[in-house]
Design a protein around this motif. Structure first.
Motif, PDB file in Angstrom:
ATOM      1  N   TYR A 217      -0.338  -6.262  -4.132  1.00 33.66           N
ATOM      2  CA  TYR A 217      -0.021  -5.295  -5.200  1.00 33.66           C
ATOM      3  C   TYR A 217      -1.267  -4.969  -6.011  1.00 33.66           C
ATOM      4  O   TYR A 217      -1.567  -3.797  -6.289  1.00 33.66           O
ATOM      5  CB  TYR A 217       1.069  -5.894  -6.087  1.00 33.66           C
ATOM      6  CG  TYR A 217       1.284  -5.192  -7.400  1.00 33.66           C
ATOM      7  CD1 TYR A 217       2.091  -4.050  -7.484  1.00 33.66           C
ATOM      8  CD2 TYR A 217       0.718  -5.680  -8.580  1.00 33.66           C
ATOM      9  CE1 TYR A 217       2.304  -3.412  -8.699  1.00 33.66           C
ATOM     10  CE2 TYR A 217       0.935  -5.057  -9.791  1.00 33.66           C
ATOM     11  CZ  TYR A 217       1.721  -3.918  -9.851  1.00 33.66           C
ATOM     12  OH  TYR A 217       1.936  -3.303 -11.060  1.00 33.66           O
ATOM     13  N   ALA A 218      -2.007  -6.001  -6.421  1.00 31.44           N
ATOM     14  CA  ALA A 218      -3.201  -5.794  -7.236  1.00 31.44           C
ATOM     15  C   ALA A 218      -4.241  -4.972  -6.482  1.00 31.44           C
ATOM     16  O   ALA A 218      -4.886  -4.077  -7.047  1.00 31.44           O
ATOM     17  CB  ALA A 218      -3.778  -7.142  -7.660  1.00 31.44           C
ATOM     18  N   ALA A 219      -4.419  -5.260  -5.207  1.00 35.85           N
ATOM     19  CA  ALA A 219      -5.383  -4.514  -4.405  1.00 35.85           C
ATOM     20  C   ALA A 219      -4.965  -3.049  -4.275  1.00 35.85           C
ATOM     21  O   ALA A 219      -5.799  -2.139  -4.337  1.00 35.85           O
ATOM     22  CB  ALA A 219      -5.523  -5.157  -3.025  1.00 35.85           C
ATOM     23  N   ALA A 220      -3.669  -2.800  -4.097  1.00 33.79           N
ATOM     24  CA  ALA A 220      -3.177  -1.418  -3.983  1.00 33.79           C
ATOM     25  C   ALA A 220      -3.369  -0.664  -5.290  1.00 33.79           C
ATOM     26  O   ALA A 220      -3.718   0.523  -5.287  1.00 33.79           O
ATOM     27  CB  ALA A 220      -1.711  -1.435  -3.575  1.00 33.79           C
ATOM     28  N   LYS A 221      -3.152  -1.323  -6.437  1.00 34.11           N
ATOM     29  CA  LYS A 221      -3.354  -0.670  -7.724  1.00 34.11           C
ATOM     30  C   LYS A 221      -4.829  -0.384  -7.979  1.00 34.11           C
ATOM     31  O   LYS A 221      -5.173   0.636  -8.591  1.00 34.11           O
ATOM     32  CB  LYS A 221      -2.781  -1.532  -8.846  1.00 34.11           C
ATOM     33  CG  LYS A 221      -1.257  -1.557  -8.892  1.00 34.11           C
ATOM     34  CD  LYS A 221      -0.664  -0.178  -9.138  1.00 34.11           C
ATOM     35  CE  LYS A 221       0.835  -0.236  -9.434  1.00 34.11           C
ATOM     36  NZ  LYS A 221       1.436   1.115  -9.599  1.00 34.11           N
TER      37      LYS A 221
ATOM     38  N   LEU B 236       0.824  -1.208   0.000  1.00 33.28           N
ATOM     39  CA  LEU B 236       0.000   0.000   0.000  1.00 33.28           C
ATOM     40  C   LEU B 236       0.860   1.261   0.000  1.00 33.28           C
ATOM     41  O   LEU B 236       0.553   2.245  -0.687  1.00 33.28           O
ATOM     42  CB  LEU B 236      -0.940  -0.004   1.206  1.00 33.28           C
ATOM     43  CG  LEU B 236      -2.065  -1.044   1.138  1.00 33.28           C
ATOM     44  CD1 LEU B 236      -2.762  -1.172   2.481  1.00 33.28           C
ATOM     45  CD2 LEU B 236      -3.067  -0.676   0.053  1.00 33.28           C
ATOM     46  N   ASN B 237       1.941   1.246   0.759  1.00 30.09           N
ATOM     47  CA  ASN B 237       2.824   2.408   0.784  1.00 30.09           C
ATOM     48  C   ASN B 237       3.477   2.642  -0.580  1.00 30.09           C
ATOM     49  O   ASN B 237       3.588   3.785  -1.045  1.00 30.09           O
ATOM     50  CB  ASN B 237       3.903   2.234   1.851  1.00 30.09           C
ATOM     51  CG  ASN B 237       3.437   2.685   3.218  1.00 30.09           C
ATOM     52  OD1 ASN B 237       2.709   3.661   3.348  1.00 30.09           O
ATOM     53  ND2 ASN B 237       3.856   1.970   4.250  1.00 30.09           N
ATOM     54  N   ALA B 238       3.920   1.574  -1.221  1.00 30.55           N
ATOM     55  CA  ALA B 238       4.646   1.712  -2.486  1.00 30.55           C
ATOM     56  C   ALA B 238       3.733   2.045  -3.651  1.00 30.55           C
ATOM     57  O   ALA B 238       4.097   2.837  -4.533  1.00 30.55           O
ATOM     58  CB  ALA B 238       5.424   0.430  -2.783  1.00 30.55           C
ATOM     59  N   ASN B 239       2.550   1.469  -3.683  1.00 29.84           N
ATOM     60  CA  ASN B 239       1.709   1.553  -4.869  1.00 29.84           C
ATOM     61  C   ASN B 239       0.530   2.505  -4.765  1.00 29.84           C
ATOM     62  O   ASN B 239      -0.057   2.850  -5.786  1.00 29.84           O
ATOM     63  CB  ASN B 239       1.182   0.155  -5.212  1.00 29.84           C
ATOM     64  CG  ASN B 239       2.290  -0.792  -5.591  1.00 29.84           C
ATOM     65  OD1 ASN B 239       2.854  -0.707  -6.675  1.00 29.84           O
ATOM     66  ND2 ASN B 239       2.621  -1.712  -4.687  1.00 29.84           N
TER      67      ASN B 239
END
Length: 369
Positions: free
Chosen positions: A261-265, A216-219
């Motif tokens: 990753y997918a959830a953050a995007k 979440l922080n990165a994406n």
């Protein structure tokens, strides 16, 4: 969207789009100089004659699309339509002001290869993969590009256009925002390319709270924080473009390897759309680009991780990744340069009516309309 212009410049364009040469001339100083089509017009009477002649010969409409402020004026890029030779065209108007009057004006054609001339651009994650391709593409178009990554590569081409920072942390965002504004003196285009996944495979049970927080922080939060730091500058100048690089995994999540990753995007895409509704009326365009499988160094590293986890060769892992996406109808992944060309178009004035939208570049991978 309307670009905020200094009052004398705004009055000039309003008058130039009308039929009153006297009104055009009234905005110039008595000893003003206009240079257009290689000819000089000296003094207010000559400016009036120039404006009158232009209106007698052609019909045209000038739409200011950006301003590069200067200490005594600035350069406006405007899109002209009409019945003049070469129409439509993008012209650059270099104004010098004295008080509330125009002291000089030089009008030149902006060549296509210089479509980003004078534009100040920040690209995050700009030293490899898609980010490096975007930086190269925009610099070729004569943009002033500042970029960032966690570490500087050994072969960095423009060291003064780079700062090392971790954008997943608030202090890293603050460092980048300060350095970019100091180096560029302002910002016209912000391209959020940073992101990725380092979480292990294995589905939901393999992911700890730390893995989710990192994703979440990165994406997501890197973009949220950097927008919050830099948007006021764009809003104040009445012009700006933000490109959020998302992923087709927001609609095609791979639970085996990139669930967080997918959830953050997906969250980034939702945030981006909401932001576009808020800042569009203030002159800032916001768009999303969602690449599919792209042949980058990061993608190669992910394939190697999958190969190790599955105990297979990298070629088999690559084919497996393509199959897990449902296949790629064109038979190959994206090239970084192809994604960069799409981003460059969306960041340019050619896309001035494109706002709040998502553009997928995936070779046809997403199977739905």
């Amino acid at each position: 969207m309307t670009v905020k212009l200094p009052l004398p410049i705004a009055r000039y364009f309003q008058a130039a789009n009308g039929d009153d040469a006297d009104l055009v001339a009234a905005g110039f100083a008595a000893d003003a100089r206009v240079r257009d089509e290689g000819r000089d017009h000296l003094g207010r009477d000559a400016v009036r004659a120039w404006a009158d002649d232009a209106r007698r010969r052609y019909r045209f409409q000038a739409e200011p699309r950006s301003l590069e402020p200067g200490p005594d004026g600035g350069v406006v890029t405007a899109h002209l339509t009409g019945d003049f030779p070469g129409a439509p065209a993008d012209l650059r108007y270099r104004f010098t002001l004295t008080g509330d009057e125009i002291a000089s004006l030089e009008i030149t054609l902006r060549p296509p290869e210089a479509e980003f001339c004078g534009r100040r651009v920040l690209v995050t994650g700009g030293v490899q993969g898609i980010g490096a391709a975007v930086v190269s593409r925009l610099r070729r178009a004569r943009a002033s590009v500042f970029t960032t990554a966690r570490t500087a590569p050994h072969d960095l081409e423009e060291p003064d256009g780079f700062v090392a920072a971790d954008l997943s942390a608030p202090e890293g965002v603050a460092r980048v925002a300060e350095a970019a504004m100091r180096r560029l003196g302002g910002l016209d285009v912000l391209i959020h390319n940073v992101g990725g996944s380092s979480a292990p495979g294995g589905g939901y049970a393999a992911l700890t709270d730390d893995h989710w927080t990192d994703a979440l922080n990165a994406n997501l939060l890197s973009a949220v924080r950097l927008d919050r730091a830099l948007l006021p500058t764009m809003i104040d100048q009445g012009y700006g473009v933000i490109v959020h690089v998302s992923s087709i995994q927001r609609v095609l999540p791979l639970y085996q390897s990139t669930l967080a990753y997918a959830a953050a995007k997906a969250a980034l895409s939702n945030y981006s759309k909401a932001l576009s509704n808020e800042v569009g009326p203030q002159g800032v365009r916001v768009v999303r680009v969602s690449p599919g499988f792209t042949e980058t160094d990061a993608a190669s590293r992910m394939i190697e991780r999958l190969a190790r986890a599955e105990g297979v060769e990298t070629g088999a892992a690559r084919e497996g990744l393509m199959r897990s996406l449902g296949g790629i109808p064109i038979g190959r992944p994206n090239r970084p340069e192809e994604v960069a060309d799409l981003i460059a178009f969306l960041a340019s004035d050619r896309a001035s009516a494109v706002h709040g939208a998502e553009y997928i570049i995936d070779g046809g991978t997403v199977p739905t309309v």
